[in-house]
Design a protein around this motif. Structure first.
Motif, short mmCIF file in Angstrom:
data_model
loop_
_atom_site.label_atom_id
_atom_site.label_comp_id
_atom_site.label_asym_id
_atom_site.label_seq_id
_atom_site.Cartn_x
_atom_site.Cartn_y
_atom_site.Cartn_z
N GLY A 129 0.82 -1.21 0.00
CA GLY A 129 0.00 0.00 0.00
C GLY A 129 0.85 1.27 0.00
N LEU A 130 1.95 1.24 0.77
CA LEU A 130 2.88 2.37 0.79
C LEU A 130 3.55 2.56 -0.57
CD1 LEU A 130 4.63 1.91 4.27
CD2 LEU A 130 3.00 3.70 3.63
N LEU A 131 3.90 1.45 -1.20
CA LEU A 131 4.52 1.53 -2.53
C LEU A 131 3.56 2.14 -3.54
CD1 LEU A 131 6.43 -1.89 -2.75
CD2 LEU A 131 7.39 0.40 -2.41
N ARG A 132 2.27 1.86 -3.40
CA ARG A 132 1.28 2.47 -4.29
C ARG A 132 1.22 3.97 -4.09
NH1 ARG A 132 -4.40 0.25 -5.02
NH2 ARG A 132 -4.02 1.25 -7.02
N LYS A 133 1.37 4.42 -2.83
CA LYS A 133 1.39 5.86 -2.56
C LYS A 133 2.65 6.50 -3.15
CE LYS A 133 -1.26 5.72 1.76
NZ LYS A 133 -1.22 5.98 3.23
N ILE A 134 3.76 5.76 -3.10
CA ILE A 134 5.01 6.27 -3.67
C ILE A 134 4.92 6.35 -5.19
CG2 ILE A 134 7.46 5.69 -4.02
CD1 ILE A 134 7.36 4.42 -1.17
N LEU A 135 4.26 5.35 -5.79
CA LEU A 135 4.16 5.30 -7.25
C LEU A 135 3.12 6.26 -7.81
CD1 LEU A 135 4.33 1.41 -7.65
CD2 LEU A 135 6.06 3.04 -8.44
N SER A 136 2.18 6.68 -6.98
CA SER A 136 1.09 7.53 -7.45
C SER A 136 1.58 8.80 -8.16
CB SER A 136 0.16 7.88 -6.29
OG SER A 136 -0.91 8.67 -6.73
N PRO A 137 2.46 9.62 -7.55
CA PRO A 137 2.95 10.80 -8.27
C PRO A 137 3.89 10.45 -9.43
CG PRO A 137 4.04 10.62 -6.14
CD PRO A 137 2.97 9.59 -6.17
N MET A 138 4.53 9.29 -9.35
CA MET A 138 5.43 8.89 -10.44
C MET A 138 4.64 8.58 -11.70
SD MET A 138 8.26 6.48 -8.56
CE MET A 138 9.26 7.11 -7.20
N LYS A 139 3.37 8.19 -11.54
CA LYS A 139 2.54 7.89 -12.70
C LYS A 139 2.26 9.13 -13.53
CE LYS A 139 -0.78 5.75 -10.43
NZ LYS A 139 -2.02 4.99 -10.18
N ILE A 140 2.45 10.30 -12.94
CA ILE A 140 2.28 11.55 -13.69
C ILE A 140 3.64 12.23 -13.90
CG2 ILE A 140 -0.11 11.94 -13.00
CD1 ILE A 140 0.88 13.83 -10.82
N GLY A 141 4.72 11.47 -13.72
CA GLY A 141 6.04 11.97 -14.02
C GLY A 141 6.66 12.88 -12.97
N ARG A 142 6.22 12.75 -11.71
CA ARG A 142 6.77 13.59 -10.63
C ARG A 142 7.29 12.69 -9.50
NH1 ARG A 142 5.55 18.96 -10.99
NH2 ARG A 142 5.72 19.25 -8.74
N PRO A 143 8.55 12.23 -9.63
CA PRO A 143 9.10 11.27 -8.66
C PRO A 143 9.49 11.88 -7.31
CG PRO A 143 10.76 11.84 -10.27
CD PRO A 143 9.50 12.52 -10.71
N PHE A 144 9.53 13.20 -7.21
CA PHE A 144 9.98 13.83 -5.98
C PHE A 144 8.88 14.66 -5.32
CE2 PHE A 144 13.90 13.40 -8.59
CZ PHE A 144 14.53 12.47 -7.80
N GLU A 145 7.67 14.15 -5.39
CA GLU A 145 6.55 14.85 -4.77
C GLU A 145 6.61 14.79 -3.25
OE1 GLU A 145 3.27 16.53 -5.90
OE2 GLU A 145 5.02 17.08 -7.07
N GLU A 146 5.88 15.67 -2.61
CA GLU A 146 5.79 15.71 -1.15
C GLU A 146 5.22 14.40 -0.63
OE1 GLU A 146 6.52 18.43 2.03
OE2 GLU A 146 6.30 19.13 -0.02
N GLY A 147 5.84 13.84 0.38
CA GLY A 147 5.33 12.64 1.04
C GLY A 147 6.01 11.35 0.63
N ILE A 148 6.70 11.34 -0.52
CA ILE A 148 7.36 10.11 -0.97
C ILE A 148 8.46 9.70 0.00
CG2 ILE A 148 8.86 9.13 -2.75
CD1 ILE A 148 7.20 10.43 -4.85
#
Length: 202
Positions: free
Chosen positions: A98-117
């Motif tokens: 579940g945590l990995l899904r939260k980490i991957l969520s912003p990466m799906k829109i091309g933003r790997p360094f979003e807040e919370g990762i």
């Protein structure tokens, strides 16, 4: 910062993480159910199994005779602890997925360094440490119960064996994995600062 290839890979990994999360959660529920049932009905089940017990010791399986006296009480506790430990690990795997899904969520829109990762990566690290520690401790407890369930001293000729010694080991590889995840969290934390500065500049 938009990266189509990264977004595509992140979407595929998100699907896998979702599948693992659901499978692990179902397996955890089954393990807990088996642990409870073994406590309730284990006495009868293992009393019957004691007449023709088998013992699996990693690379060797012993088919024992009716003369071996299996302690059904300790066997019941062994199965309960083993399956309960497996259930806890399954729930932690579901939590990590579940945590990995939260980490991957912003990466799906091309933003790997979003807040919370970064924080989610730290949570993954702590989950690995907690899960690894619980797994190793319950493994030692389960082996102790198994030793009490089977009369190991009767299996071998006392004329050939001077002393029986039981050695319990704990594998700390999970700590190394957790440290690597923590290191990644600090890298992503720094990347998050750089991305924020880049967004503010634009």
């Amino acid at each position: 910062m938009n990266n189509k290839k990264m977004a595509r890979v992140a979407k595929n990994l998100d699907i896998l993480a979702n599948v693992f999360c659901k499978i692990a959660a179902i397996a955890g529920i089954i393990c807990v159910a088996v642990a409870i049932l073994s406590l309730i009905f284990g006495g009868k089940i293992f009393a019957e199994a004691a007449h023709s017990p088998n013992l699996d010791l990693d690379f060797i399986k012993l088919h024992l005779t009716d003369k071996v006296n299996l302690d059904s009480k300790f066997m019941k506790l062994y199965v309960c602890i083993s399956t309960l430990g497996g259930g806890i690990v399954c729930f932690l795997v579901a939590y990590i997925a579940g945590l990995l899904r939260k980490i991957l969520s912003p990466m799906k829109i091309g933003r790997p360094f979003e807040e919370g990762i970064s924080q989610n990566l730290k949570n993954v690290g702590w989950a690995i440490i907690v899960g690894g520690f619980i797994s190793e401790v319950l493994g030692c407890v389960a082996r102790m119960l198994l030793i009490n369930a089977y009369p190991f001293d009767e299996f071998f000729s006392p004329e050939l064996i001077r002393k029986t010694e039981y050695v319990f080991t704990i594998n700390f590889n999970f700590v190394i994995i957790a440290c690597a995840v923590f290191l990644l969290s600090y890298i992503f934390s720094y990347g998050q600062i750089l991305q924020r500065e880049s967004d503010e500049t634009l």
